[in-house]
Every structure is written in structure tokens, then in C-alpha cells.
Enzyme design. Structure first.
Site, PDB file in Angstrom:
ATOM      1  N   ASN A  10       0.648  -1.248  -0.110  1.00 28.54           N
ATOM      2  CA  ASN A  10      -0.110  -0.106  -0.053  1.00 28.54           C
ATOM      3  C   ASN A  10       0.972   1.232   0.147  1.00 28.54           C
ATOM      4  OD1 ASN A  10      -1.616   2.182   0.653  1.00 28.54           O
ATOM      5  ND2 ASN A  10      -2.341   1.331   2.779  1.00 28.54           N
ATOM      6  N   TRP A  11       0.965   1.779  -1.108  1.00 28.36           N
ATOM      7  CA  TRP A  11       2.011   3.125  -1.247  1.00 28.36           C
ATOM      8  C   TRP A  11       1.297   4.362  -0.526  1.00 28.36           C
ATOM      9  CZ3 TRP A  11       3.900   2.280  -7.119  1.00 28.36           C
ATOM     10  CH2 TRP A  11       4.288   0.933  -7.297  1.00 28.36           C
ATOM     11  N   LYS A  12      -0.161   4.174  -0.118  1.00 30.10           N
ATOM     12  CA  LYS A  12      -0.669   5.388   0.511  1.00 30.10           C
ATOM     13  C   LYS A  12      -0.420   6.737  -0.491  1.00 30.10           C
ATOM     14  CE  LYS A  12       0.037   3.193   4.777  1.00 30.10           C
ATOM     15  NZ  LYS A  12       0.136   3.220   6.445  1.00 30.10           N
ATOM     16  N   HIS A  95      -9.411   0.597   5.532  1.00 27.50           N
ATOM     17  CA  HIS A  95      -7.756   0.784   6.275  1.00 27.50           C
ATOM     18  C   HIS A  95      -8.017   1.671   7.438  1.00 27.50           C
ATOM     19  CE1 HIS A  95      -3.890   2.249   6.682  1.00 27.50           C
ATOM     20  NE2 HIS A  95      -3.595   1.039   6.077  1.00 27.50           N
ATOM     21  N   GLU A  97      -6.531   4.075   8.455  1.00 30.89           N
ATOM     22  CA  GLU A  97      -6.585   5.290   8.235  1.00 30.89           C
ATOM     23  C   GLU A  97      -7.897   6.016   7.804  1.00 30.89           C
ATOM     24  OE1 GLU A  97      -2.644   5.305   5.953  1.00 30.89           O
ATOM     25  OE2 GLU A  97      -1.975   4.389   7.744  1.00 30.89           O
ATOM     26  N   GLU A 167      -4.818  -5.795  10.890  1.00 34.00           N
ATOM     27  CA  GLU A 167      -3.824  -4.583  10.948  1.00 34.00           C
ATOM     28  C   GLU A 167      -4.041  -3.837  12.273  1.00 34.00           C
ATOM     29  OE1 GLU A 167      -2.005  -3.350   6.922  1.00 34.00           O
ATOM     30  OE2 GLU A 167      -3.818  -1.935   7.464  1.00 34.00           O
ATOM     31  N   GLY A 173       2.944   1.636  10.888  1.00 36.05           N
ATOM     32  CA  GLY A 173       3.885   2.983  10.746  1.00 36.05           C
ATOM     33  C   GLY A 173       4.610   3.300  12.009  1.00 36.05           C
ATOM     34  N   SER A 213       3.773  -2.516  10.089  1.00 36.71           N
ATOM     35  CA  SER A 213       5.357  -2.668  10.407  1.00 36.71           C
ATOM     36  C   SER A 213       5.895  -3.888  10.107  1.00 36.71           C
ATOM     37  CB  SER A 213       5.976  -2.172  11.854  1.00 36.71           C
ATOM     38  OG  SER A 213       5.217  -0.906  12.304  1.00 36.71           O
ATOM     39  N   GLY A 234       2.910  -1.076   4.326  1.00 39.37           N
ATOM     40  CA  GLY A 234       3.049   0.116   4.106  1.00 39.37           C
ATOM     41  C   GLY A 234       4.222   0.752   3.891  1.00 39.37           C
ATOM     42  N   GLY A 235       4.954   1.183   4.902  1.00 37.41           N
ATOM     43  CA  GLY A 235       6.369   1.942   4.749  1.00 37.41           C
ATOM     44  C   GLY A 235       7.385   0.945   4.016  1.00 37.41           C
TER      45      GLY A 235
HETATM   46  C1  PEP Z   1      -0.507  -0.194   6.324  1.00 34.24           C
HETATM   47  O1  PEP Z   1      -0.844   0.965   6.315  1.00 34.24           O
HETATM   48  O2  PEP Z   1      -1.402  -1.095   5.959  1.00 34.24           O
HETATM   49  C2  PEP Z   1       0.729  -0.699   7.083  1.00 34.24           C
HETATM   50  C3  PEP Z   1       0.548  -1.940   7.749  1.00 34.24           C
HETATM   51  O3  PEP Z   1       1.826   0.224   7.247  1.00 34.24           O
HETATM   52  P1  PEP Z   1       2.992  -0.197   7.737  1.00 34.24           P
HETATM   53  O4  PEP Z   1       3.564  -1.390   7.074  1.00 34.24           O
HETATM   54  O5  PEP Z   1       3.975   0.989   7.648  1.00 34.24           O
HETATM   55  O6  PEP Z   1       3.114  -0.502   9.110  1.00 34.24           O
END
Ligand code: PEP
Length: 250
Positions: A10-12, A95, A97, A167, A173, A213, A234-235
Site C-alpha cells: 500500500n503506497w498510501k 484501512h 487510516e 492490521e 507505521g 510494520s 505500508g512503509g
Molecule cells: C498499512 O498501512 O497497511 C501498514 C501496514 O503500514 P506499515 O507497514 O507502514 O505499518
């Protein structure tokens, strides 16, 4: 039963089209011999660019959200019809967010889930508890409610097009990862919820990704757990050098 591993990035709200194209090109090259199922979800603005690069490869094209309505006066929203027109195959819904920053509730998310499925898109439905909910002993209850309400009215046939992503919000993050044991316990619990709703066959088949993470250093230990079938990243999905080792975890 053995379920395929499914690793999604997920490149957000990151990357211009040129940056997205560069990453997509690197992933196509480096994952072409990858053994699992892969997806990238760039921003809406890069979907067409990235779609042209991943088309015909082993990487699926995903969107990060969609509107709850097909079309109409909804300024700023993006419709499933528009996503399909760009070649999008899957949409990430619910998600954390979207839930916590943009205040999407289970009812809205369920509307989006049903609309996406109606139009033939696959869905990654995210569930997960806040830190205070975990500390109060409510992690399972929160995930159950989000899964049950998110899937309300979804047929057994359509469930085969749904992936769940667990999640924990406190792990997204933040650099904090749920231990593989804690994550696996919630995954097993969510699978039981699916069994109650759709029967044990469907529960055995459904893919449940872990997100929060995930990094090259912890991917293999998470994925070794019986109920963890992949990752929503994500990151670490923003660079080929961190996403590829996760996608090719050994
Ligand atoms: C996400 O936003 O779906 C996620 C898991 O982010 P991160 O890997 O950065 O924790």
C-alpha cells in the site's frame, strides 16, 4: 490446508507518477520469479501509469479506497467504475487510516465492499484494534465487529473474492510489530468468525494478511505462523529493496 501467500504493498499518499513508475518497474523485474501472489496499490493518480507497467505480470493492480456510490455528485470521490476503467483488480477497504482519520464507519465500509464486489473487483477488507482497545482486552471483539459488519450481505460466492487484512492500529507505521504469536491468535480468531458466518470450508480458504510494520527482518517469522497468509505492507512497500525481500520471504 495450504493457502497461497499474498503480499500487498500500500503506497498510501506517496510518489509522483514518475516515482511510482520507477518502483513498479523495479518490482516487475525483481518479482518475476516470485512464488506468491502480489499486489501494489498506488495513489489514484498513478493507477494508470502503474497499471500499464504491471499489466500481464504476476503483480495485481489495487486501489486504496473507492466511493460507496457508483457515480453522481460526490466531489473528490473515485468510483469503482472509474477504477475498473483503469484496470484495477482489487480495492483495499476499511484501512485504519480511512476508519480513524476520515471517520469511516462499518456501515459505509460495508457499502463499499458490496459495491466493489458487485462490479467484479476483489476486496482487501482491513480490520484491527486501537491500542486502548487491545489494552482493555477488546481486540477480538473489535475485529469481530469489523469483520461481521464489513461482510454483512456478502454472499458465500463473493467471499471467495475477499481477503482480510488484520492490521492492529498501534502497529501501523510505528515500527512496533505484533509478535507472530499475538498476530496468529487474532488471525485464528478471525478465521473462526468467518467459519461462524460462512462455514469451515470458507474459513479454511480465506486469506488473512497481517499488516503493521512488516519488514524484511520480521516477514518470515510472521509468515511461518499457521494462520498468517501474507502481508499488507505500508512503509516497507515504498522501496524495492525492502518490499522485494518481504515478497520473497524464505
Ligand atoms: C498499512 O498501512 O497497511 C501498514 C501496514 O503500514 P506499515 O507497514 O507502514 O505499518
Amino acid at each position: 490446508m495450504s493457502r497461497p501467500y499474498y503480499i500487498a504493498g500500500n503506497w498510501k499518499m506517496h510518489k509522483t507518477r514518475a516515482e511510482a513508475a520507477e518502483l513498479a518497474g523495479a518490482l516487475v523485474a525483481q518479482l518475476k520469479d516470485g512464488k506468491h501472489k502480489y499486489l501494489v496499490a498506488p495513489s489514484f493518480t498513478s493507477l494508470e501509469t502503474v497499471g500499464a507497467i504491471v499489466r500481464g505480470t504476476n503483480i495485481l493492480l489495487g486501489a486504496q479506497d473507492c466511493a460507496a456510490e457508483e457515480q453522481g455528485a460526490h466531489t473528490g470521490e473515485v468510483s469503482v467504475l472509474q477504477l475498473k476503467d483503469l484496470g484495477v483488480q482489487t480495492v483495499i477497504l476499511g484501512h485504519s487510516e480511512r476508519r480513524h482519520i476520515y471517520k469511516e464507519d462499518d456501515e459505509l465500509i460495508n457499502k463499499k465492499v458490496k459495491l466493489a464486489l458487485k462490479h467484479g473487483l476483489d476486496v482487501i477488507l482491513c480490520v484491527g484494534e486501537l491500542l486502548e482497545e487491545r489494552e482493555a482486552g477488546n481486540a477480538e471483539a473489535v475485529c469481530e465487529t469489523q469483520a461481521v459488519k464489513g461482510l454483512e450481505g456478502v454472499s458465500a460466492a463473493d467471499l471467495s473474492k475477499v481477503t482480510i487484512a488484520y492490521e492492529p492500529v498501534w502497529a501501523i507505521g510505528t515500527g512496533k510489530t505484533a509478535t507472530p504469536e499475538d498476530a496468529d491468535a487474532i488471525h485464528a480468531f478471525v478465521r473462526k468468525v468467518i467459519a461462524k458466518l460462512y462455514g469451515s470450508g470458507a474459513a479454511e480458504k480465506i486469506i488473512i494478511q497481517y499488516g503493521g510494520s512488516v519488514k524484511p527482518e520480521n516477514a518470515a517469522r510472521l509468515m511461518a505462523k499457521e494462520n498468517i497468509d501474507g502481508a499488507l505492507v505500508g512503509g516497507a512497500a515504498l522501496k524495492a529493496e525492502t518490499f522485494v525481500p518481504i515478497a520473497k520471504f524464505a
